[in-house]
Design an enzyme around this catalytic site. Structure first.
Site, PDB file in Angstrom:
ATOM      1  N   ARG A 284      -3.327   1.768   9.509  1.00  0.00           N
ATOM      2  CA  ARG A 284      -3.057   0.715   8.536  1.00  0.00           C
ATOM      3  C   ARG A 284      -1.584   0.607   8.029  1.00  0.00           C
ATOM      4  NH1 ARG A 284      -4.959   2.427   3.383  1.00  0.00           N
ATOM      5  NH2 ARG A 284      -2.739   2.434   2.763  1.00  0.00           N
ATOM      6  N   HIS A 288      -3.529  -0.849   1.472  1.00  0.00           N
ATOM      7  CA  HIS A 288      -4.911  -0.775   1.682  1.00  0.00           C
ATOM      8  C   HIS A 288      -5.288  -2.272   1.412  1.00  0.00           C
ATOM      9  CE1 HIS A 288      -9.220  -0.066   1.104  1.00  0.00           C
ATOM     10  NE2 HIS A 288      -9.304  -0.256  -0.039  1.00  0.00           N
ATOM     11  N   TYR A 297       2.213   6.970  -1.783  1.00  0.00           N
ATOM     12  CA  TYR A 297       1.530   8.364  -1.473  1.00  0.00           C
ATOM     13  C   TYR A 297       1.606   8.507   0.213  1.00  0.00           C
ATOM     14  CZ  TYR A 297      -1.796   4.395   0.002  1.00  0.00           C
ATOM     15  OH  TYR A 297      -2.377   3.346   0.402  1.00  0.00           O
TER      16      TYR A 297
END
Length: 391
Positions: A284, A288, A297
């Site tokens: 990805r 998200h 992160y």
């Protein structure tokens, strides 16, 4: 060549007089030692065509150009949707950036009579099923509840609740098997959803009832901010073995491999041989959703490494190298891409502004005291903004 590889396990024998230990060293020695599983791959990141003894495919230049066009236009639509959300035209958007090959490859493997159960990120599959892209955006703008008739395209409405669509897909597949139909079902979900109970329950039922369903897991490495290694001790595709059906890991950035593997799994289902789990190993490249900040992160170097495996770039390299597409094709596609973006932008901006109070309607057929209380609280909150209502 075998698709499934077994994680090597170290076992230690203790004599009857050996003292048991709970030290970290002993625990580490008993843990399963994973080996990198084989990826089914037909097109390398460098655009080199390779072959596989079990999963190979022979496509014409026109078909290859068609797959490339699908991926380019899907990415353009996705980029426009992201921009519209940033401009306040959509409430939220879940980008598929980087996952185009997994979705277009699997989507083009389907027959018209097959049925699709998506999550909320399958914009490329929706494109393959003929769903108008602007219909997807109505839901994210809050002006409709999906915007298309699932039975017109055999493409179910987007499912926001993680994993529940796999049970719907399994039940539907069991039904068409009882009807004697020769079609198959495919259910899409992500690596995060694979940890849901619903997904595992669907594995049980589909296996026991030999349902004609393909489970297509797009492992994009991150379940929001949680990496895959925090969810599983073994590669995801190996989970299928415990339920009694095959699991396959495919290069999710290779549109040819995704097409070949999905087509094979669907044919297997139609022959009455039961379910298959496909793990499309991809990445990805965006957040998200537009409410997420992936810089908190994960490292930029990780994304950069995956950008080198870009599914669109590798197919373009192959097309140019083999002379399957010329400059005129790419220029025409760029023009078509910009026209699509303009069309999407104009349609969305012409959509009505959502009625903020409408979400309280039809929750209960005859009304409910709690809903009435929440409606009043929300109305007061809206009225607190300058002008009487938040824009």
């Amino acid at each position: 060549m075998t698709v499934e590889s077994t994680a090597a396990r170290k076992t230690t024998r203790r004599s009857s007089g050996t003292k048991r230990t709970t030290s970290a060293t002993a625990k580490k020695a008993q843990a399963p030692q994973q080996t990198e599983p084989e990826l089914i791959q037909l097109l390398t990141p460098e655009g080199e065509r390779v072959h596989h003894p079990e999963y190979d495919i022979d496509l014409s230049a026109e078909e290859l150009r068609g797959l490339y066009r699908d991926m380019v236009l899907t990415r353009r639509f996705d980029a426009e949707a992201t921009a519209l959300q940033r401009q306040g035209e959509l409430g939220l958007w879940a980008s598929l950036l980087g996952q185009e090959a997994a979705q277009i490859g699997s989507g083009r493997a389907l027959r018209d009579d097959d049925y699709v159960f998506p999550t909320y990120r399958e914009h490329g599959v929706a494109w393959c099923r003929g769903v108008d892209p602007t219909n997807l955006l109505g839901m994210f703008r809050g002006v409709n509840n999906g915007g298309w008739d699932p039975n017109s395209n055999n493409f179910h409405l987007y499912t926001i609740v993680l994993g529940s669509q796999t049970l719907h897909a399994t039940g539907y597949a069991m039904g068409i098997a009882k009807d004697g139909a020769d079609s198959a079902v495919i259910a899409y979900f992500g690596d995060g959803a694979s940890s849901q109970g619903d997904v595992n329950e669907s594995f049980v039922f589909s296996s026991v009832y030999n349902a004609p369903v393909v489970f297509f897991c797009q492992n994009n490495q991150w379940a929001i901010s949680e990496p895959t290694e925090k969810q599983t001790r073994v590669p995801l595709y190996q989970r299928a073995r415990g339920f009694g059906f095959p699991g396959i890991r495919v290069d999710g950035n290779d549109v040819l491999a995704c097409l070949a593997v999905t087509r094979s799994a669907l044919e297997r289902a139609r022959r009455g041989e039961g379910p298959t789990l496909i793990e499309a190993f991809t990445y990805r490249m965006a957040a998200h959703t537009t409410s997420d900040d992936p810089t908190r992160y994960r490292r930029d170097t990780e994304r950069e490494a995956w950008e080198a495996k870009d599914p669109i770039l590798r197919l373009r390299t192959y097309l140019e190298k083999e002379g399957h597409a010329d400059a005129a094709f790419f220029e025409a596609l760029e023009t078509e891409s910009e026209e699509l973006g303009k069309h999407v932008r104009e349609v969305v901006r012409a959509m009505p502004v959502p009625d903020h109070m409408a979400m309280f309607d039809n929750v209960y057929a005859d009304g409910h005291a709690l809903v009435d209380e929440e409606r009043a609280q929300f109305a007061a909150y809206q009225a607190s903004f300058e002008g009487g209502e938040a824009e």
